[in-house]
Motif scaffolding. Structure first.
Motif, PDB file in Angstrom:
ATOM      1  N   GLY A   1      26.330   8.443 -55.037  1.00  0.00           N
ATOM      2  CA  GLY A   1      25.141   7.592 -54.977  1.00  0.00           C
ATOM      3  C   GLY A   1      24.140   8.086 -53.961  1.00  0.00           C
ATOM      4  N   GLN A   2      24.633   8.533 -52.807  1.00  0.00           N
ATOM      5  CA  GLN A   2      23.739   9.061 -51.772  1.00  0.00           C
ATOM      6  C   GLN A   2      23.041  10.334 -52.244  1.00  0.00           C
ATOM      7  N   VAL A   3      23.815  11.230 -52.855  1.00  0.00           N
ATOM      8  CA  VAL A   3      23.237  12.488 -53.341  1.00  0.00           C
ATOM      9  C   VAL A   3      22.200  12.208 -54.434  1.00  0.00           C
ATOM     10  N   ALA A   4      22.502  11.282 -55.330  1.00  0.00           N
ATOM     11  CA  ALA A   4      21.561  10.942 -56.402  1.00  0.00           C
ATOM     12  C   ALA A   4      20.253  10.402 -55.831  1.00  0.00           C
ATOM     13  N   LEU A   5      20.346   9.607 -54.776  1.00  0.00           N
ATOM     14  CA  LEU A   5      19.139   9.076 -54.146  1.00  0.00           C
ATOM     15  C   LEU A   5      18.288  10.209 -53.575  1.00  0.00           C
ATOM     16  N   VAL A   6      18.933  11.161 -52.935  1.00  0.00           N
ATOM     17  CA  VAL A   6      18.203  12.303 -52.384  1.00  0.00           C
ATOM     18  C   VAL A   6      17.593  13.148 -53.500  1.00  0.00           C
ATOM     19  N   GLN A   7      18.332  13.356 -54.576  1.00  0.00           N
ATOM     20  CA  GLN A   7      17.779  14.114 -55.699  1.00  0.00           C
ATOM     21  C   GLN A   7      16.550  13.405 -56.267  1.00  0.00           C
ATOM     22  N   GLY A   8      16.586  12.096 -56.297  1.00  0.00           N
ATOM     23  CA  GLY A   8      15.418  11.352 -56.763  1.00  0.00           C
ATOM     24  C   GLY A   8      14.189  11.633 -55.920  1.00  0.00           C
ATOM     25  N   ALA A   9      14.390  11.782 -54.604  1.00  0.00           N
ATOM     26  CA  ALA A   9      13.272  12.110 -53.719  1.00  0.00           C
ATOM     27  C   ALA A   9      12.827  13.557 -53.889  1.00  0.00           C
ATOM     28  N   LEU A  10      13.785  14.464 -54.028  1.00  0.00           N
ATOM     29  CA  LEU A  10      13.463  15.882 -54.107  1.00  0.00           C
ATOM     30  C   LEU A  10      12.711  16.267 -55.376  1.00  0.00           C
ATOM     31  N   PHE A  11      13.007  15.582 -56.481  1.00  0.00           N
ATOM     32  CA  PHE A  11      12.413  15.972 -57.765  1.00  0.00           C
ATOM     33  C   PHE A  11      11.305  15.021 -58.224  1.00  0.00           C
TER      34      PHE A  11
ATOM     35  N   ALA B   1      19.744  20.836 -45.280  1.00  0.00           N
ATOM     36  CA  ALA B   1      18.397  21.324 -45.613  1.00  0.00           C
ATOM     37  C   ALA B   1      17.449  20.153 -45.847  1.00  0.00           C
ATOM     38  N   TYR B   2      17.927  19.135 -46.521  1.00  0.00           N
ATOM     39  CA  TYR B   2      17.078  17.977 -46.825  1.00  0.00           C
ATOM     40  C   TYR B   2      16.637  17.249 -45.557  1.00  0.00           C
ATOM     41  N   VAL B   3      17.599  16.933 -44.681  1.00  0.00           N
ATOM     42  CA  VAL B   3      17.240  16.145 -43.498  1.00  0.00           C
ATOM     43  C   VAL B   3      16.447  16.971 -42.493  1.00  0.00           C
ATOM     44  N   GLU B   4      16.548  18.292 -42.572  1.00  0.00           N
ATOM     45  CA  GLU B   4      15.772  19.136 -41.669  1.00  0.00           C
ATOM     46  C   GLU B   4      14.419  19.539 -42.264  1.00  0.00           C
ATOM     47  N   GLY B   5      14.102  19.000 -43.436  1.00  0.00           N
ATOM     48  CA  GLY B   5      12.773  19.206 -44.008  1.00  0.00           C
ATOM     49  C   GLY B   5      12.596  20.452 -44.841  1.00  0.00           C
ATOM     50  N   HIS B   6      13.682  21.128 -45.198  1.00  0.00           N
ATOM     51  CA  HIS B   6      13.588  22.332 -46.027  1.00  0.00           C
ATOM     52  C   HIS B   6      13.770  21.930 -47.495  1.00  0.00           C
ATOM     53  N   GLN B   7      12.702  21.395 -48.056  1.00  0.00           N
ATOM     54  CA  GLN B   7      12.793  20.771 -49.379  1.00  0.00           C
ATOM     55  C   GLN B   7      13.139  21.759 -50.495  1.00  0.00           C
ATOM     56  N   ASP B   8      12.528  22.912 -50.480  1.00  0.00           N
ATOM     57  CA  ASP B   8      12.801  23.907 -51.533  1.00  0.00           C
ATOM     58  C   ASP B   8      14.265  24.340 -51.502  1.00  0.00           C
ATOM     59  N   GLU B   9      14.771  24.585 -50.310  1.00  0.00           N
ATOM     60  CA  GLU B   9      16.172  24.980 -50.176  1.00  0.00           C
ATOM     61  C   GLU B   9      17.098  23.859 -50.637  1.00  0.00           C
ATOM     62  N   ALA B  10      16.753  22.637 -50.272  1.00  0.00           N
ATOM     63  CA  ALA B  10      17.579  21.498 -50.671  1.00  0.00           C
ATOM     64  C   ALA B  10      17.593  21.337 -52.183  1.00  0.00           C
ATOM     65  N   ARG B  11      16.435  21.499 -52.820  1.00  0.00           N
ATOM     66  CA  ARG B  11      16.366  21.389 -54.276  1.00  0.00           C
ATOM     67  C   ARG B  11      17.248  22.442 -54.944  1.00  0.00           C
ATOM     68  N   GLU B  12      17.185  23.661 -54.421  1.00  0.00           N
ATOM     69  CA  GLU B  12      17.964  24.748 -55.013  1.00  0.00           C
ATOM     70  C   GLU B  12      19.465  24.486 -54.873  1.00  0.00           C
ATOM     71  N   LEU B  13      19.884  23.962 -53.734  1.00  0.00           N
ATOM     72  CA  LEU B  13      21.299  23.720 -53.486  1.00  0.00           C
ATOM     73  C   LEU B  13      21.836  22.521 -54.262  1.00  0.00           C
ATOM     74  N   LEU B  14      21.002  21.518 -54.456  1.00  0.00           N
ATOM     75  CA  LEU B  14      21.489  20.256 -55.023  1.00  0.00           C
ATOM     76  C   LEU B  14      21.130  20.052 -56.495  1.00  0.00           C
TER      77      LEU B  14
END
Length: 400
Positions: free
Chosen positions: A152-162, A125-138
């Motif tokens: 570490g990778q997931v934490a980096l993405v969470q930093g971007a999402l939130f 969801a994150y790499v395909e641009g579905h930010q709301d869905e990615a936030r809900e899942l992660l």
């Protein structure tokens, strides 16, 4: 804009002149065109190349997109049985978050992948641009409870999402990313993301800490320009640089970037401080800009403008007013001319004598009346306040 850059949290590069301020390091070894091994081994090889990018290996930067494509091809050609290994399932998520194509991952046998569904679906969801869905899942994933390479990778993405909705959580997750994968491109990217958030939170001690950490470990990174751009935004769009007590520490940080960028930042700081009434910082930054600007340049005239304003409105009225009157108006940006005019008029009005006053009367004190008439001084004060308000309106535009 290239959407692949938006999808990959480690592939962020914005040009900034500070990137050229540091020496080019010796390149690190890169992979040969032929790669082999289990999927998790291939992804480790990819991470090693990306870590070279963090250390300034420009050859690795030029080749790693091709490497991502090669790894994707090998994923598709792999025996379906390899995906029952949880290390390989986790490697798919890491591959996605390291710039791998979702179109490749969607062709893998999903029913064979041994990986947490939240992580897999959240990464897609994150790499395909579905930010709301990615936030809900992660959102409920705790990076420190999963293997560090993936965490570490997931934490980096969470930093971007939130980052926008929950800045404090984003900062916490970026701290996790740095802790879980030190010395890697993940830590380097986390520092770049976090410096802006901490600046917006006006936490100067941490802002300073992150800056020094980046300089110490990643000053040669291919992405250093992005860091310094975020640094300058965090510094100038907050109140971090407006406290005169920490100006010396700001100066130390700015010494790490090239002269032209430093000059630009001092001019922005001076103008921002002036607009917000911080005349001490206005003067300090203006004086720094004077030492960095070329003779007869537009930057020199702007530096004189800021220093002149700070002098005329504080304890060096005559010198400051003279400095403002001596400015070459033709070299000032158009938006600074109303500011100059309003400041000069305000300075003149502060010294304007009361109506009816005479030099002879000034030599001897007036007879104290039974009732003091404050009408004249009140009118002068009201006029000065009105002009100060007009000055604030003129300077409301805080752009550098």
């Amino acid at each position: 804009m290239n959407r692949s850059l938006l999808r990959a949290p480690l592939l962020m590069l914005l040009p900034f002149t500070a990137a050229g301020a540091f020496a080019e390091p010796a390149p690190t070894p890169t992979l040969a065109a032929s790669i082999s091994g289990e999927p998790y081994e291939l992804v480790r090889a990819l991470q090693a190349v990306q870590d070279g990018i963090a250390n300034g290996d420009t050859a690795a930067h030029g080749n790693h997109i091709a490497l991502i494509r090669q790894i994707g091809e090998k994923f598709l050609a792999a025996d379906p049985g390899v995906w029952s290994n949880p290390q390989n399932g986790q490697a798919v998520v890491i591959y996605l978050l390291s710039g791998g194509g979702p179109q490749i991952v969607r062709k893998l046998p999903r029913d064979k992948l041994n990986v947490d569904g939240r992580l897999f679906d959240g990464a897609l969801a994150y790499v395909e641009g579905h930010q709301d869905e990615a936030r809900e899942l992660l959102k409920d994933v705790k990076p420190r409870t999963i293997p560090s390479g993936l965490g570490g990778q997931v934490a980096l993405v969470q930093g971007a999402l939130f980052a926008r909705a929950e800045a404090s959580l984003a900062i916490e997750r970026l701290d996790d990313a740095r802790l879980l994968l030190p010395g890697t491109l993940v830590e380097e990217a986390a520092l770049r993301r976090e410096i802006l958030l901490v600046g917006q939170a006006e936490d100067f001690d941490k802002f300073e800490f992150l800056t020094l950490a980046y300089i110490r470990h990643y000053r040669n990174s291919v992405y250093a320009g992005d860091f310094w751009q975020r640094f300058s935004t965090g510094l100038t769009q907050s109140s971090l640089a407006l406290d005169e007590r920490r100006f010396a520490r700001i100066t130390t940080l700015l010494e790490q970037i090239d002269r032209a960028s430093r000059l630009k930042l001092y001019l922005v700081i001076a103008r921002t401080a002036m607009v917000r009434g911080g005349l001490v910082v206005t003067r300090l930054a203006g004086e720094r800009a004077l030492t960095l600007s070329a003779d007869a340049s537009a930057d020199r005239e702007r530096a004189h403008l800021f220093r002149g304003v700070s002098r005329a409105l504080t304890d060096e009225y005559d010198g400051g007013l003279a400095e403002l009157k001596a400015l070459d108006r033709s070299k000032l940006p158009e938006r600074d001319i109303p500011l100059l005019n309003a400041t000069v008029q305000l300075a003149l009005d502060v010294r304007k004598p009361f109506a009816g006053a005479s030099a002879a009367a000034a030599d001897k004190p007036p007879v104290t009346p039974a009732r003091i008439d404050l009408a004249s001084s009140t009118a002068t004060l009201a006029r000065a306040q009105k002009q100060q308000g007009e000055l604030e309106l003129l300077t409301r535009d805080r752009r550098p």
